[in-house]
Every structure is written in structure tokens, then in C-alpha cells.
Design a protein around this motif. Structure first.
Motif, mmCIF file in Angstrom:
data_model
loop_
_atom_site.group_PDB
_atom_site.id
_atom_site.type_symbol
_atom_site.label_atom_id
_atom_site.label_comp_id
_atom_site.label_asym_id
_atom_site.label_seq_id
_atom_site.Cartn_x
_atom_site.Cartn_y
_atom_site.Cartn_z
ATOM 1 N N HIS A 191 -45.433 30.012 21.858
ATOM 2 C CA HIS A 191 -45.212 29.180 23.048
ATOM 3 C C HIS A 191 -45.991 27.652 22.821
ATOM 4 O O HIS A 191 -45.093 26.727 22.783
ATOM 5 C CB HIS A 191 -45.972 30.062 24.322
ATOM 6 N N PRO A 211 -42.776 32.400 28.468
ATOM 7 C CA PRO A 211 -43.078 33.331 27.320
ATOM 8 C C PRO A 211 -42.114 34.324 26.783
ATOM 9 O O PRO A 211 -42.231 34.672 25.432
ATOM 10 C CB PRO A 211 -44.147 34.333 28.439
ATOM 11 N N ALA A 213 -40.503 32.490 23.824
ATOM 12 C CA ALA A 213 -41.638 32.573 23.023
ATOM 13 C C ALA A 213 -41.607 33.688 22.083
ATOM 14 O O ALA A 213 -41.743 33.550 20.966
ATOM 15 C CB ALA A 213 -42.933 32.141 23.432
ATOM 16 N N GLY A 246 -40.299 26.777 30.948
ATOM 17 C CA GLY A 246 -41.546 26.920 30.876
ATOM 18 C C GLY A 246 -42.352 26.686 31.877
ATOM 19 O O GLY A 246 -43.672 26.702 32.196
#
Length: 409
Positions: free
Chosen positions: A338, A351, A354, A383
Motif C-alpha cells: 500500500h 488495501p 494493495a 485509497g
């Protein structure tokens, strides 16, 4: 009353193949399995060309022949533009691997790819006369449902696990849904919705419990193929909870081949989960058709914290047919990826997105992804909806500016 040139023929049980009539309200099949929308693909292929698409707006509804809505006035829009494919060139050099592209779904309305599924589900609900809808959510799906239902004047009830990110809960409520927190997981919230159908009379729009969210998510595959000039990448890494998008993309590629727009080459579909909630990974590793419910599910990536997915067998089928696999990554690896992507590429992943970057790094090392393969990572939401543990320091404007302090690590 303007009609779209759609080619829906019927709905089909994903387990038994039993046919169900189109243009009627359906939930699960008689076998309790998801229903899939089927099309007259011969007719579709004759009616639409790749050249036709070039004259249309760069939005989800450019693929209307592939979609189930019959009447244009029932389309519930919030501006579902095509999302960019961002090259991660610096990470590519760092990892010494083939091309890495990030499909950034955070650009969609309500900031996530859930907009694709919910614009379709709510549009079809409007077309079929639904007045009240309900769903369980870990956050982003509920936000999309609330927004599209407000747009369509449909009443909405949304149930969230109590540790759903606060910004998502506030967004859902602010957009007009009656919003509830429950001390359990998303499947517990799903039970409330399912048991309330007869009592309250709402329509259950849970993942894969109605046929149309998958058709909206299918546009990720159509869009990706078009953006790559009707080719497919070697590998797609997809953050997998309920798995609607992975199933939908696999359906899209099959439909595109059937009309002759792509060949038989397929990307290897990789289902990415978190180590704290990895039922699909366990089922893949054990070679089973279905996944057992995951006990004590936990991960920082709330969107993939789904202990039991009703479409588990469809996810596993797509993964296996494609020659892909399922993989779990740790929360630490998710956190590291991330921050690394933000500081290296300037791309602020969620997340769950990521997790796909963490999985890529892990599987390049393992060898399951080859160094020369073209890889697409799906970032499923902006994000900006998630905590960012960035470091900062304070300057006192009542004192002389200390540039040594500013320049120090």
C-alpha cells in the motif's frame, strides 16, 4: 418508449443449467445457486462491430448490447466512465518483471468498482418494478447501492459489520440508505437480509443473489480487452471476496470469443485473498469444488473479508479453467505494498488493491508468475476512503523557520 438493442434470451442456473425466463424478477435459482444472463451472441455479433464502439462515449453503457437493460429510460447513471490502465513502470523495473498495469477502479462513482454492479442491478430493479432493496456490505457496495437507489427513488436498507470503515458507513447513511451496524461478519448481515425478505418485502441484492450485478462487473473484462486492443494480458490479479468481478470478467472473455472479437487466449485468473480470510485459497489448494466457511475472519482489507461466498464454485472454476491459482497474502505485506505503491508510483491503492501488488511480488519470487508476463492488477476502490499512516511534523510560525529541521530525516 426507447429500447436498447439488447440480446438477452434467458437466465440460466449456474449449477444445473436450468433456464428461467428473462424480463421477470429472479433471485437465486431453484437449486439455490446464482443465475447467469444468457444472450443471443450470434445476433449480437452481427449487430455490433468494434468500429461502432469507437463512436460512443467512453463509459460503461457503451457496451449496451452486452447488457440486460431493455429500455434506456430505466438506466440509472452517475457517470460510469472507463477507468484508466496505469503503468507501474518503476515497480516493474524494481521487480525486474514484465509489464505491470493497474486498472484503477477508484475513478468510478462512489469511488469503487461496486458502481459497475450496482448501476446494473438498480437499473434492472427499476425496469422490473422493485421499490425496496437491501444488502449486507463491508462498505463500498453499500455506498454504491445507496447512491444509485437514491437516484432511482428506491428505498434502501444496508447492514454492515460493526468494524466496517467509518467513512463507508457514513457515506452509506449520508446517501440516504437506512444503515445498521451488526456485531458479526458480512454473512451474518446477509442472514438478516435474507430472513427479512418475507417480513419486510425488500429485494435482496446481496452478491450473486440476483443476476445483474455480475453483468455490470462483466464490463471490466469488456473494457480491459478494448483498452488492450482486443488482446488479453497474461495474468489478472483480482482481490477476491464474493468474486463477482472475477466471475464476470471470465464471462466477458467467453462472450467476446463467441462473437469473434478475441481469440482463445485467456489471462490466468489469480484470486487474491488475505491470510486471515482465505476460503477460496484453501479450496483451491485442496482441489475442492466448494469452499468451507472461514472461521474468525480478519484482515485490514475489509472488502475481501468474506468468510463464505455463494459463488465459490464459479470463482474456482474460472481460476482452474484459466490455469490460474488462488493466493493469500499477509496484512503486513498488504500494508507494505500500500505504502510502496503510493511513494513509488504515486498511485493510492485501497488495501484490497494493495493485496494484488503484494501477491504479485510474492508470486514472482515463487515462480508462479513468470518474469516476462504482462500483469494487470485491479485496484477496486480509491485509497482516499482508508486510513493512511503518513508521517508529518509541525512548524511553529511564531518562530524563525528552521530549515535544518525541515531538511533532517
Amino acid at each position: 418508449m426507447e429500447e436498447f438493442p439488447t440480446f438477452v434470451t434467458h437466465l440460466e442456473c449456474s449449477e444445473t443449467g436450468k433456464h428461467y425466463p428473462a424480463d421477470q424478477l429472479h433471485a437465486l435459482s431453484d437449486a439455490g445457486k446464482p443465475l447467469l444472463v444468457r444472450y443471443d451472441l450470434d445476433g449480437l455479433g452481427k449487430a455490433l462491430t468494434k468500429q461502432d464502439l469507437k463512436a460512443r462515449l467512453p463509459e460503461l453503457w457503451r457496451y449496451r448490447e452486452f447488457l440486460p437493460v431493455r429500455r434506456s429510460q430505466n438506466v440509472v447513471r452517475l457517470g460510469e466512465l472507463m477507468t484508466p490502465l496505469l503503468p507501474a513502470t518503476k515497480i516493474q523495473r524494481e521487480y525486474q518483471c514484465g509489464e505491470i498495469l493497474i486498472k484503477d477502479e477508484g475513478r468510478l462513482p462512489t469511488g469503487s468498482f461496486k458502481a459497475r454492479g450496482l448501476t446494473m442491478a438498480v437499473s434492472m430493479a427499476k425496469e422490473l418494478g422493485v421499490r425496496v432493496m437491501a444488502m449486507p456490505t463491508n462498505g463500498n457496495a453499500g455506498a454504491a447501492l445507496a447512491a444509485y437507489c437514491s437516484r432511482a427513488d428506491i428505498e434502501t436498507y444496508v447492514f454492515c459489520p460493526e468494524d466496517t470503515p467509518k467513512v463507508n458507513v457514513e457515506e452509506i447513511a449520508f446517501q440516504g440508505a437506512k444503515t445498521f451496524l451488526a456485531n458479526g461478519f458480512i454473512n451474518d448481515c446477509g442472514r438478516i437480509v435474507g430472513e427479512g425478505k418475507d417480513t419486510v418485502g425488500w429485494f435482496d441484492v446481496s452478491t450473486l443473489k440476483e443476476p445483474y450485478r455480475i453483468e455490470g462487473k462483466k464490463t471490466m473484462g469488456l473494457e480491459l480487452a478494448e483498452q488492450l486492443d482486443w488482446e488479453t494480458p497474461d495474468v489478472i490479479l483480482y482481490p477476491t471476496g464474493g468474486g463477482t468481478g472475477l466471475i464476470g470478467m471470465w464471462k466477458a472473455f467467453n462472450e467476446l470469443e463467441a462473437i469473434g472479437w478475441i481469440g482463445s487466449k485467456r489471462p490466468r485468473m489469480v484470486a487474491v485473498q488475505a491470510e486471515g480470510c482465505a476460503p477460496i485459497v484453501k479450496a483451491y489448494d485442496e482441489g475442492t469444488k466448494h469452499a468451507e466457511p472461514w472461521p474468525d475472519a480478519h484482515t485490514i482489507a475489509a472488502g475481501i473479508r468474506v468468510p463464505a461466498a455463494i459463488g465459490d464454485f464459479l470463482i474456482l472454476e474460472a481460476v482452474r479453467e484459466s490455469g490460474g491459482f488462488a493466493v493469500a497474502v499477509s496484512d503486513k505485506a498488504i500494508r507494505d505494498a500500500h505504502q510502496h505503491c503510493a511513494r513509488t508510483e504515486g498511485v493510492l491503492l485501497c488495501p484490497e488493491g494493495a493485496a494484488t501488488l503484494a501477491a504479485l511480488r510474492q508470486e514472482l519470487v515463487s515462480g508462479r508468475i513468470k518474469a516476462d508476463e504482462k500483469v494487470v492488477l485491479f485496484n477496486c476502490a480509491t485509497g482516499l476512503k482508508y486510513p493512511m499512516p503518513g508521517e508529518h511534523r509541525r512548524i511553529d510560525l511564531g518562530e524563525a523557520t528552521d530549515y535544518d529541521f525541515i531538511l533532517s530525516d
